[in-house]
Design a protein around this motif. Structure first.
Motif, PDB file in Angstrom:
ATOM      1  N   LEU A  89      13.231   4.774   9.471  1.00 10.35           N
ATOM      2  CA  LEU A  89      11.794   4.674   9.191  1.00 10.35           C
ATOM      3  C   LEU A  89      11.469   3.198   8.999  1.00 10.35           C
ATOM      4  CD1 LEU A  89      11.419   7.569   6.566  1.00 10.35           C
ATOM      5  CD2 LEU A  89      10.786   7.636   8.981  1.00 10.35           C
ATOM      6  N   THR A  90      10.304   2.769   9.488  1.00 16.26           N
ATOM      7  CA  THR A  90       9.944   1.363   9.313  1.00 16.26           C
ATOM      8  C   THR A  90       8.522   1.209   8.790  1.00 16.26           C
ATOM      9  OG1 THR A  90       8.817   0.646  11.372  1.00 16.26           O
ATOM     10  CG2 THR A  90      11.201   1.035  11.512  1.00 16.26           C
ATOM     11  N   ALA A  91       8.300   0.088   8.098  1.00 10.48           N
ATOM     12  CA  ALA A  91       6.955  -0.247   7.607  1.00 10.48           C
ATOM     13  C   ALA A  91       6.841  -1.763   7.504  1.00 10.48           C
ATOM     14  CB  ALA A  91       6.708   0.378   6.240  1.00 10.48           C
ATOM     15  N   ASN A  92       5.627  -2.219   7.454  1.00  7.21           N
ATOM     16  CA  ASN A  92       5.412  -3.658   7.365  1.00  7.21           C
ATOM     17  C   ASN A  92       5.648  -4.156   5.943  1.00  7.21           C
ATOM     18  OD1 ASN A  92       4.713  -6.164   8.440  1.00  7.21           O
ATOM     19  ND2 ASN A  92       2.566  -5.911   7.868  1.00  7.21           N
ATOM     20  N   SER A  93       4.909  -3.593   4.972  1.00  8.07           N
ATOM     21  CA  SER A  93       5.052  -4.114   3.602  1.00  8.07           C
ATOM     22  C   SER A  93       4.907  -3.038   2.514  1.00  8.07           C
ATOM     23  CB  SER A  93       3.996  -5.199   3.364  1.00  8.07           C
ATOM     24  OG  SER A  93       2.711  -4.663   3.562  1.00  8.07           O
ATOM     25  N   ARG A  94       4.403  -1.863   2.867  1.00  4.21           N
ATOM     26  CA  ARG A  94       4.131  -0.867   1.806  1.00  4.21           C
ATOM     27  C   ARG A  94       5.431  -0.150   1.437  1.00  4.21           C
ATOM     28  NH1 ARG A  94      -0.105   2.676   4.358  1.00  4.21           N
ATOM     29  NH2 ARG A  94      -0.244   3.693   2.342  1.00  4.21           N
ATOM     30  N   TRP A  95       6.244  -0.838   0.616  1.00  4.30           N
ATOM     31  CA  TRP A  95       7.588  -0.342   0.383  1.00  4.30           C
ATOM     32  C   TRP A  95       7.617   0.938  -0.452  1.00  4.30           C
ATOM     33  CZ3 TRP A  95       9.697  -0.038  -4.511  1.00  4.30           C
ATOM     34  CH2 TRP A  95       9.054  -0.772  -5.519  1.00  4.30           C
ATOM     35  N   GLN A  96       6.610   1.135  -1.330  1.00  2.00           N
ATOM     36  CA  GLN A  96       6.641   2.362  -2.148  1.00  2.00           C
ATOM     37  C   GLN A  96       6.428   3.610  -1.282  1.00  2.00           C
ATOM     38  OE1 GLN A  96       4.762  -0.345  -3.092  1.00  2.00           O
ATOM     39  NE2 GLN A  96       4.769  -0.587  -5.325  1.00  2.00           N
ATOM     40  N   VAL A  97       5.595   3.470  -0.251  1.00  2.00           N
ATOM     41  CA  VAL A  97       5.390   4.597   0.669  1.00  2.00           C
ATOM     42  C   VAL A  97       6.698   4.900   1.399  1.00  2.00           C
ATOM     43  CG1 VAL A  97       4.129   5.398   2.714  1.00  2.00           C
ATOM     44  CG2 VAL A  97       2.948   4.004   1.001  1.00  2.00           C
ATOM     45  N   LEU A  98       7.340   3.827   1.853  1.00  2.00           N
ATOM     46  CA  LEU A  98       8.610   3.987   2.567  1.00  2.00           C
ATOM     47  C   LEU A  98       9.690   4.559   1.631  1.00  2.00           C
ATOM     48  CD1 LEU A  98       9.438   3.481   5.451  1.00  2.00           C
ATOM     49  CD2 LEU A  98      10.249   1.222   4.820  1.00  2.00           C
ATOM     50  N   GLN A  99       9.656   4.146   0.387  1.00  2.00           N
ATOM     51  CA  GLN A  99      10.631   4.651  -0.595  1.00  2.00           C
ATOM     52  C   GLN A  99      10.520   6.176  -0.714  1.00  2.00           C
ATOM     53  OE1 GLN A  99       9.752   3.446  -4.582  1.00  2.00           O
ATOM     54  NE2 GLN A  99      11.570   4.431  -5.456  1.00  2.00           N
ATOM     55  N   ALA A 100       9.307   6.659  -0.897  1.00  3.38           N
ATOM     56  CA  ALA A 100       9.119   8.111  -1.037  1.00  3.38           C
ATOM     57  C   ALA A 100       9.551   8.826   0.246  1.00  3.38           C
ATOM     58  CB  ALA A 100       7.647   8.408  -1.343  1.00  3.38           C
ATOM     59  N   GLN A 101       9.230   8.260   1.384  1.00  2.53           N
ATOM     60  CA  GLN A 101       9.616   8.884   2.658  1.00  2.53           C
ATOM     61  C   GLN A 101      11.139   8.899   2.818  1.00  2.53           C
ATOM     62  OE1 GLN A 101       7.365   6.449   5.452  1.00  2.53           O
ATOM     63  NE2 GLN A 101       5.618   7.855   5.420  1.00  2.53           N
ATOM     64  N   CYS A 102      11.795   7.816   2.377  1.00  2.00           N
ATOM     65  CA  CYS A 102      13.262   7.750   2.482  1.00  2.00           C
ATOM     66  C   CYS A 102      13.921   8.788   1.575  1.00  2.00           C
ATOM     67  CB  CYS A 102      13.764   6.354   2.120  1.00  2.00           C
ATOM     68  SG  CYS A 102      13.410   5.133   3.382  1.00  2.00           S
ATOM     69  N   LEU A 103      13.363   8.954   0.379  1.00  2.00           N
ATOM     70  CA  LEU A 103      13.955   9.924  -0.541  1.00  2.00           C
ATOM     71  C   LEU A 103      13.820  11.334   0.030  1.00  2.00           C
ATOM     72  CD1 LEU A 103      12.850   8.417  -3.978  1.00  2.00           C
ATOM     73  CD2 LEU A 103      15.145   8.391  -2.945  1.00  2.00           C
TER      74      LEU A 103
END
Ligand code: NAD
Ligand code: MG
Length: 400
Positions: A42-56
């Motif tokens: 999964l990739t994102a530009n800067s919204r790391w909290q969104v990516l964090q939830a998606q990774c979990l």
């Protein structure tokens, strides 16, 4: 036919732009079919909290975040929660997770020119590429479609109109290029909602705010494409996109305003038959269609209530009210690097509008001035395309 032969089950997916509107809708479809799909990256530009939830939730092997500070924060947060996802950073990492040998399918859903190189990396690696990032075809359509053929990649359109056109065309084998003429199609009817300003007093367009421009009547989308829909540049970019995807000329495409967004586009065959694809305006339909193609899966989209819908309207677009559409049609006809310049100038103009440094009604003038300043060349290589993109951004920024 890179696809299907040798495809793993579950199919392993990289989502470029997972934190965005298309990325979130893709993950919604994925979550409905855990037996069929597994997230690889999964990739994102800067919204790391969104990516964090998606990774979990999806436990990908990799998470890529472009902003280095966000990468450090994401890595620490995931580690603290016992996640095994490895965090990578930077442009090169985007290309790596797009082209990785263990990936079957890549959803290309980064917005803008930033999507070109990672999407092309997936194409060159022969992946099944689900293309939402229309800007990459607008910038480098010739090189892109050639790369699809050379690598035996499978390119499936996610843009709802192009996905509709694809569905109305005769079935093709995996990896075969789509060709309108060979399919007996003489015309494409590319539908457009007309956006939030279809009926707004033209004199008041100078007062439009970013939030008004992003309030699309039918679709919920990222801010850049929402502004493009309001200016109708989006339909112009889609015209160029359709020419490359379906191997046709701009003159074979009629743009039709259809405010209800129930018909997603139509094709007219040489015998006079017109086929349309209909459905609720929800991107999970084209996403699920492309993910499962040539099979069909549940997307979570509600049934179309055609009786409640009751009527469908169609009108011709007004190029005076929407000068961005006129500029895009002109660029499509001019060919060469004109669409790349148009796209770059538009990205600068939209960003400036969103930051309230440019008025909505000044967007077309900035694009037109940029186009008239730069000489066109034949886009024979990626360097030429990227050069045109850089030049156009520099000119547009200077003129701002
Ligand atoms: P969005 O703004 O919601 O999401 C964009 C994604 O790209 C985010 O994940 C963001 O982190 C990532 N991104 C942005 N800049 C980046 C950069 N420089 N490097 C790496 N990643 C970057 O946009 P969206 O609405 O999801 O649209 C994505 C693409 O899909 C666009 O090309 C758009 O034209 C196309 N598309 C969207 C829709 C829709 O309904 N949203 C419909 C048709 C086509
Ligand atoms: Mg569209």
């Amino acid at each position: 036919m890179a696809l299907l032969v040798g495809q793993t089950n579950p199919s392993r997916i990289t989502i470029l732009g997972a934190s965005g509107s298309i990325g979130v809708s893709t993950l919604d479809v994925v979550a409905r079919h855990p037996d069929r799909y597994q997230i690889f990256a999964l990739t994102a530009n800067s919204r790391w909290q969104v990516l964090q939830a998606q990774c979990l939730q999806h436990q990908p092997r990799y998470a890529v975040i472009s902003d280095p500070e966000s990468a450090v924060l994401l890595q620490a947060a995931l580690k603290a929660q016992g996640s095994k996802t490895e965090v990578l950073c930077g442009e090169q990492a985007l290309q790596e997770v797009a082209a990785h040998a263990d990936v079957d399918t890549v959803m290309a859903a980064i917005v803008g020119a930033a999507g070109l190189l990672p999407t092309l990396a997936a194409v060159r690696a022969g992946k099944k590429v689900l293309l939402a990032n229309k800007e990459s075809l607008v910038m480098a359509g010739g090189l892109f479609t050639q790369a699809v053929q050379d690598a035996g990649a499978v390119l499936l359109p996610i843009d709802s109109e192009h996905n509709a056109i694809f569905q109305c065309m005769p079935p093709i084998a995996a990896g075969q290029p789509l060709d309108m003429a060979a399919a007996g199609v003489r015309k494409i009817l590319l539908t457009a909602s007309g956006g939030p300003f279809l009926h707004r007093d033209a004199g008041s367009l100078k007062d439009v705010t970013p939030d008004e421009a992003c309030a699309h009547p039918n679709w919920s989308m990222g801010r850049k494409i929402s502004v493009d829909s309001a200016s109708m540049m989006n339909k112009g970019l889609e015209l160029v996109e359709a020419c490359w995807l379906f191997n046709c000329q701009p003159a074979q495409i009629d743009i039709v305003i259809h405010p209800q967004s129930v018909i997603h586009s139509m094709v007219e065959y040489v015998d006079g038959s017109v086929l349309a694809q209909l459905g609720n305006p929800d991107m999970r339909t084209p996403i699920a269609h492309a993910m499962a193609w040539p099979e069909r899966i549940d997307s979570g989209v509600a049934s179309l209530d055609i009786i409640a819908q009751a009527r469908l309207d169609f009108t011709a677009p007004d190029l005076k009210r929407f000068p961005c559409l006129r500029l895009a049609i002109e660029a499509a006809n001019a060919g060469q690097t004109a669409p790349a310049i148009l796209n770059a100038a538009n990205e600068v103009a939209v960003e400036a509008f969103l930051q309230e440094r440019l008025r909505f009604d000044q967007i077309p003038a900035l694009i037109e001035e940029t186009l008239s300043t730069i000489s066109l060349t034949e886009p024979v290589s990626l360097d030429v395309v990227q050069d045109a993109d850089r030049q156009a951004r520099a000119v547009a920024v200077e003129k701002l």
